[in-house]
Design a protein around this motif. Structure first.
Motif, PDB file in Angstrom:
ATOM      1  N   ALA A   1       0.834  -1.211   0.000  1.00  0.00           N
ATOM      2  CA  ALA A   1       0.000   0.000   0.000  1.00  0.00           C
ATOM      3  C   ALA A   1       0.866   1.258   0.000  1.00  0.00           C
ATOM      4  O   ALA A   1       0.467   2.295  -0.529  1.00  0.00           O
ATOM      5  CB  ALA A   1      -0.934   0.001   1.208  1.00  0.00           C
ATOM      6  N   ILE A   2       2.063   1.158   0.571  1.00  0.00           N
ATOM      7  CA  ILE A   2       2.976   2.310   0.560  1.00  0.00           C
ATOM      8  C   ILE A   2       3.633   2.452  -0.823  1.00  0.00           C
ATOM      9  O   ILE A   2       3.832   3.560  -1.320  1.00  0.00           O
ATOM     10  CB  ILE A   2       4.056   2.157   1.660  1.00  0.00           C
ATOM     11  N   LEU A   3       3.953   1.315  -1.451  1.00  0.00           N
ATOM     12  CA  LEU A   3       4.651   1.365  -2.754  1.00  0.00           C
ATOM     13  C   LEU A   3       3.731   1.749  -3.920  1.00  0.00           C
ATOM     14  O   LEU A   3       4.156   2.436  -4.858  1.00  0.00           O
ATOM     15  CB  LEU A   3       5.282   0.005  -3.078  1.00  0.00           C
ATOM     16  N   LEU A   4       2.483   1.294  -3.873  1.00  0.00           N
ATOM     17  CA  LEU A   4       1.620   1.450  -5.053  1.00  0.00           C
ATOM     18  C   LEU A   4       1.398   2.893  -5.519  1.00  0.00           C
ATOM     19  O   LEU A   4       1.420   3.154  -6.726  1.00  0.00           O
ATOM     20  CB  LEU A   4       0.280   0.754  -4.829  1.00  0.00           C
ATOM     21  N   PRO A   5       1.165   3.842  -4.598  1.00  0.00           N
ATOM     22  CA  PRO A   5       0.973   5.217  -5.093  1.00  0.00           C
ATOM     23  C   PRO A   5       2.189   5.730  -5.870  1.00  0.00           C
ATOM     24  O   PRO A   5       2.046   6.535  -6.791  1.00  0.00           O
ATOM     25  CB  PRO A   5       0.743   6.029  -3.810  1.00  0.00           C
ATOM     26  N   LEU A   6       3.390   5.243  -5.508  1.00  0.00           N
ATOM     27  CA  LEU A   6       4.584   5.631  -6.263  1.00  0.00           C
ATOM     28  C   LEU A   6       4.587   4.955  -7.633  1.00  0.00           C
ATOM     29  O   LEU A   6       4.856   5.588  -8.651  1.00  0.00           O
ATOM     30  CB  LEU A   6       5.846   5.210  -5.500  1.00  0.00           C
ATOM     31  N   ALA A   7       4.263   3.660  -7.626  1.00  0.00           N
ATOM     32  CA  ALA A   7       4.244   2.906  -8.890  1.00  0.00           C
ATOM     33  C   ALA A   7       3.251   3.523  -9.864  1.00  0.00           C
ATOM     34  O   ALA A   7       3.472   3.535 -11.081  1.00  0.00           O
ATOM     35  CB  ALA A   7       3.887   1.451  -8.623  1.00  0.00           C
ATOM     36  N   ALA A   8       2.154   4.050  -9.330  1.00  0.00           N
ATOM     37  CA  ALA A   8       1.104   4.621 -10.186  1.00  0.00           C
ATOM     38  C   ALA A   8       1.576   5.867 -10.923  1.00  0.00           C
ATOM     39  O   ALA A   8       0.959   6.288 -11.890  1.00  0.00           O
ATOM     40  CB  ALA A   8      -0.120   4.950  -9.346  1.00  0.00           C
ATOM     41  N   GLU A   9       2.678   6.442 -10.470  1.00  0.00           N
ATOM     42  CA  GLU A   9       3.189   7.650 -11.151  1.00  0.00           C
ATOM     43  C   GLU A   9       4.137   7.318 -12.294  1.00  0.00           C
ATOM     44  O   GLU A   9       4.530   8.196 -13.047  1.00  0.00           O
ATOM     45  CB  GLU A   9       3.902   8.550 -10.131  1.00  0.00           C
ATOM     46  N   PHE A  10       4.527   6.024 -12.402  1.00  0.00           N
ATOM     47  CA  PHE A  10       5.452   5.654 -13.481  1.00  0.00           C
ATOM     48  C   PHE A  10       4.704   5.587 -14.815  1.00  0.00           C
ATOM     49  O   PHE A  10       3.648   4.963 -14.894  1.00  0.00           O
ATOM     50  CB  PHE A  10       6.087   4.283 -13.228  1.00  0.00           C
ATOM     51  N   ALA A  11       5.297   6.213 -15.836  1.00  0.00           N
ATOM     52  CA  ALA A  11       4.654   6.173 -17.154  1.00  0.00           C
ATOM     53  C   ALA A  11       5.126   4.939 -17.905  1.00  0.00           C
ATOM     54  O   ALA A  11       5.884   5.029 -18.863  1.00  0.00           O
ATOM     55  CB  ALA A  11       5.003   7.444 -17.924  1.00  0.00           C
ATOM     56  N   SER A  12       4.746   3.766 -17.460  1.00  0.00           N
ATOM     57  CA  SER A  12       5.168   2.548 -18.170  1.00  0.00           C
ATOM     58  C   SER A  12       4.025   1.541 -18.192  1.00  0.00           C
ATOM     59  O   SER A  12       3.169   1.529 -17.303  1.00  0.00           O
ATOM     60  CB  SER A  12       6.381   1.928 -17.471  1.00  0.00           C
ATOM     61  N   ASP A  13       4.050   0.704 -19.226  1.00  0.00           N
ATOM     62  CA  ASP A  13       3.028  -0.344 -19.326  1.00  0.00           C
ATOM     63  C   ASP A  13       3.163  -1.330 -18.182  1.00  0.00           C
ATOM     64  O   ASP A  13       2.180  -1.884 -17.704  1.00  0.00           O
ATOM     65  CB  ASP A  13       3.177  -1.094 -20.657  1.00  0.00           C
ATOM     66  N   LYS A  14       4.408  -1.552 -17.749  1.00  0.00           N
ATOM     67  CA  LYS A  14       4.643  -2.510 -16.672  1.00  0.00           C
ATOM     68  C   LYS A  14       3.907  -2.057 -15.394  1.00  0.00           C
ATOM     69  O   LYS A  14       3.293  -2.868 -14.696  1.00  0.00           O
ATOM     70  CB  LYS A  14       6.144  -2.631 -16.406  1.00  0.00           C
ATOM     71  N   ALA A  15       3.974  -0.759 -15.117  1.00  0.00           N
ATOM     72  CA  ALA A  15       3.275  -0.238 -13.940  1.00  0.00           C
ATOM     73  C   ALA A  15       1.763  -0.429 -14.105  1.00  0.00           C
ATOM     74  O   ALA A  15       1.070  -0.848 -13.171  1.00  0.00           O
ATOM     75  CB  ALA A  15       3.605   1.241 -13.755  1.00  0.00           C
ATOM     76  N   SER A  16       1.263  -0.145 -15.323  1.00  0.00           N
ATOM     77  CA  SER A  16      -0.175  -0.328 -15.581  1.00  0.00           C
ATOM     78  C   SER A  16      -0.577  -1.778 -15.360  1.00  0.00           C
ATOM     79  O   SER A  16      -1.604  -2.069 -14.753  1.00  0.00           O
ATOM     80  CB  SER A  16      -0.524   0.051 -17.015  1.00  0.00           C
ATOM     81  N   ASN A  17       0.276  -2.696 -15.865  1.00  0.00           N
ATOM     82  CA  ASN A  17      -0.057  -4.118 -15.769  1.00  0.00           C
ATOM     83  C   ASN A  17      -0.100  -4.594 -14.314  1.00  0.00           C
ATOM     84  O   ASN A  17      -0.983  -5.368 -13.937  1.00  0.00           O
ATOM     85  CB  ASN A  17       0.957  -4.957 -16.553  1.00  0.00           C
ATOM     86  N   ILE A  18       0.851  -4.137 -13.518  1.00  0.00           N
ATOM     87  CA  ILE A  18       0.865  -4.548 -12.101  1.00  0.00           C
ATOM     88  C   ILE A  18      -0.367  -4.001 -11.391  1.00  0.00           C
ATOM     89  O   ILE A  18      -1.048  -4.722 -10.648  1.00  0.00           O
ATOM     90  CB  ILE A  18       2.170  -4.087 -11.411  1.00  0.00           C
ATOM     91  N   LEU A  19      -0.669  -2.732 -11.635  1.00  0.00           N
ATOM     92  CA  LEU A  19      -1.855  -2.138 -11.001  1.00  0.00           C
ATOM     93  C   LEU A  19      -3.107  -2.907 -11.407  1.00  0.00           C
ATOM     94  O   LEU A  19      -3.979  -3.191 -10.570  1.00  0.00           O
ATOM     95  CB  LEU A  19      -1.999  -0.669 -11.392  1.00  0.00           C
ATOM     96  N   LEU A  20      -3.172  -3.259 -12.679  1.00  0.00           N
ATOM     97  CA  LEU A  20      -4.347  -3.967 -13.186  1.00  0.00           C
ATOM     98  C   LEU A  20      -4.453  -5.370 -12.584  1.00  0.00           C
ATOM     99  O   LEU A  20      -5.537  -5.807 -12.175  1.00  0.00           O
ATOM    100  CB  LEU A  20      -4.277  -4.041 -14.714  1.00  0.00           C
ATOM    101  N   ASP A  21      -3.316  -6.061 -12.497  1.00  0.00           N
ATOM    102  CA  ASP A  21      -3.293  -7.402 -11.872  1.00  0.00           C
ATOM    103  C   ASP A  21      -3.884  -7.340 -10.466  1.00  0.00           C
ATOM    104  O   ASP A  21      -4.714  -8.164 -10.084  1.00  0.00           O
ATOM    105  CB  ASP A  21      -1.839  -7.892 -11.717  1.00  0.00           C
ATOM    106  N   ILE A  22      -3.415  -6.356  -9.712  1.00  0.00           N
ATOM    107  CA  ILE A  22      -3.847  -6.234  -8.309  1.00  0.00           C
ATOM    108  C   ILE A  22      -5.313  -5.805  -8.253  1.00  0.00           C
ATOM    109  O   ILE A  22      -6.091  -6.311  -7.449  1.00  0.00           O
ATOM    110  CB  ILE A  22      -2.939  -5.234  -7.557  1.00  0.00           C
ATOM    111  N   ALA A  23      -5.662  -4.896  -9.154  1.00  0.00           N
ATOM    112  CA  ALA A  23      -7.029  -4.353  -9.139  1.00  0.00           C
ATOM    113  C   ALA A  23      -8.080  -5.419  -9.420  1.00  0.00           C
ATOM    114  O   ALA A  23      -9.200  -5.351  -8.922  1.00  0.00           O
ATOM    115  CB  ALA A  23      -7.143  -3.229 -10.160  1.00  0.00           C
ATOM    116  N   LEU A  24      -7.700  -6.405 -10.210  1.00  0.00           N
ATOM    117  CA  LEU A  24      -8.699  -7.396 -10.638  1.00  0.00           C
ATOM    118  C   LEU A  24      -8.950  -8.492  -9.610  1.00  0.00           C
ATOM    119  O   LEU A  24      -9.918  -9.239  -9.716  1.00  0.00           O
ATOM    120  CB  LEU A  24      -8.263  -8.031 -11.966  1.00  0.00           C
ATOM    121  N   GLN A  25      -8.079  -8.608  -8.625  1.00  0.00           N
ATOM    122  CA  GLN A  25      -8.211  -9.682  -7.636  1.00  0.00           C
ATOM    123  C   GLN A  25      -8.975  -9.139  -6.427  1.00  0.00           C
ATOM    124  O   GLN A  25      -8.392  -8.533  -5.544  1.00  0.00           O
ATOM    125  CB  GLN A  25      -6.810 -10.153  -7.214  1.00  0.00           C
ATOM    126  N   ASP A  26     -10.257  -9.357  -6.416  1.00  0.00           N
ATOM    127  CA  ASP A  26     -11.052  -8.695  -5.382  1.00  0.00           C
ATOM    128  C   ASP A  26     -11.553  -9.681  -4.341  1.00  0.00           C
ATOM    129  O   ASP A  26     -12.736  -9.919  -4.219  1.00  0.00           O
ATOM    130  CB  ASP A  26     -12.226  -7.964  -6.049  1.00  0.00           C
TER     131      ASP A  26
END
Lengths: 167, 154
Positions: free
Chosen positions: B81-106
């Motif tokens: 939870a501390i790392l993710l807000p930083l990762a969300a600022e990266f302009a890369s597909d890899k960051a998008s993919n990780i966020l999406l992976d986590i977002a989909l597991q509810d």
């Protein structure tokens, strides 16, 4: 400390909102390590007393509105708590009147207006002209605590409201 | 080499665990995670190249895999939870993919950090721009339809 229900016969409308059995909104418990680390960081200046150990079964709103049966307002249980207060016919107590035992305390974010925390008035005393109000509440996935109305985290950035059920 | 979360002090981690686990609403959880992320000073370490964007994303992925194996809400959730807000600022597909992976597991115990990832993903600059584009196109399309209707009326 035995498990006591501080205020029975609370809301009956929970299933109307979620449309599914309330047991579906039980969250995972925090681990022992997470609890130990969290509790070490609670400031001793906050004058709190731990009453019931941590569980993910219910949160503060679940304690207040649903008799410890469920989480309300978490990621799997979005709910409009203002609507719930209206539908359950709570009425806000005018600031001119003193709170009573059993009143609900609502901590409302001073800028967003969202309800951040809730609890139940569990003790009232008077020192001079000052009313000392203590509140029974659950802190997210952590335990139930009795604390002064203005000594939980939310009191740092929320306005405090009292609500009551009238016969 | 140190893991990135080793740069978070024990005291700070305890404070973060308390602040996140005591959240009763997802709004507070998100706000708290962003604020902790800022206060953790990891951004400064990134700026000083003590570790890279890629290191942070790898660690986020590793923490996410640990969470998936747990049945309780635990310290990896707090670190992630501390790392993710930083990762969300990266302009890369890899960051998008990780966020999406986590977002989909509810599912619990991942549901809180999943909700955080959903919020961060939805509010990534590219997604906001895309939504704005769709909105603009809808308005243009609606306006031209209205103009055509008006013409027919005439």
């Amino acid at each position: 400390m035995s498990w006591v229900n501080p205020h029975p016969n609370r809301s009956l409308h929970i299933e109307d909102y979620t449309g599914k059995p309330i047991e579906n909104n039980i969250d995972a418990d925090p681990s022992e390590e997470a609890i130990a680390r969290s509790e070490r960081s609670i400031s001793p200046n906050r004058f709190i007393e731990k009453l019931v150990p941590p569980t993910g079964r219910y949160n503060c709103h679940g304690l207040v509105f649903a008799n410890r049966r469920t989480n309300l307002g978490g990621p799997n249980s979005p709910i409009d708590l203002d609507d719930l207060l209206q539908r359950d016919r709570y009425r806000r107590i005018d600031a001119r009147f003193r709170p009573q035992l059993g009143d609900i305390v609502i901590y409302r974010h001073e800028s967003t207006g969202g309800i951040e925390h809730s609890g139940i008035v569990s003790f009232i005393d008077k020192i001079g002209k000052e009313a000392i109000v203590r509140v029974w509440s659950k802190w997210g996935a952590l335990g139930e605590y009795e604390h002064q109305v203005n000594s939980c985290i939310e009191s740092d950035y929320c306005n405090i409201e009292y609500w009551r059920l009238f016969a | 080499m140190n893991r990135i979360s080793d740069f978070i002090s024990e005291e700070f981690l305890g404070h973060a665990a308390f602040m996140l686990l005591s959240s009763s609403s997802i709004d507070r959880y998100i706000r708290t995670a962003k604020s902790l992320s800022f206060a953790s000073q990891l951004k400064q370490y990134l700026d000083l190249s003590i570790f890279t964007d890629d290191d942070l994303l790898k660690e986020a992925d590793s923490l996410w895999r640990q969470i998936l194996q747990k049945d309780k809400r635990d310290i990896p959730e707090i670190k992630l939870a501390i790392l993710l807000p930083l990762a969300a600022e990266f302009a890369s597909d890899k960051a998008s993919n990780i966020l999406l992976d986590i977002a989909l597991q509810d599912r619990s115990p991942a549901s809180w950090v999943s909700a955080l990832a959903r919020h961060l993903f939805n509010n990534r600059r590219t997604n906001i721009e895309f939504r704005e584009e769709v909105k603009t196109l809808s308005i243009i399309s609606f306006s031209s339809e209205m103009a055509q209707t008006a013409n027919y009326d005439i």
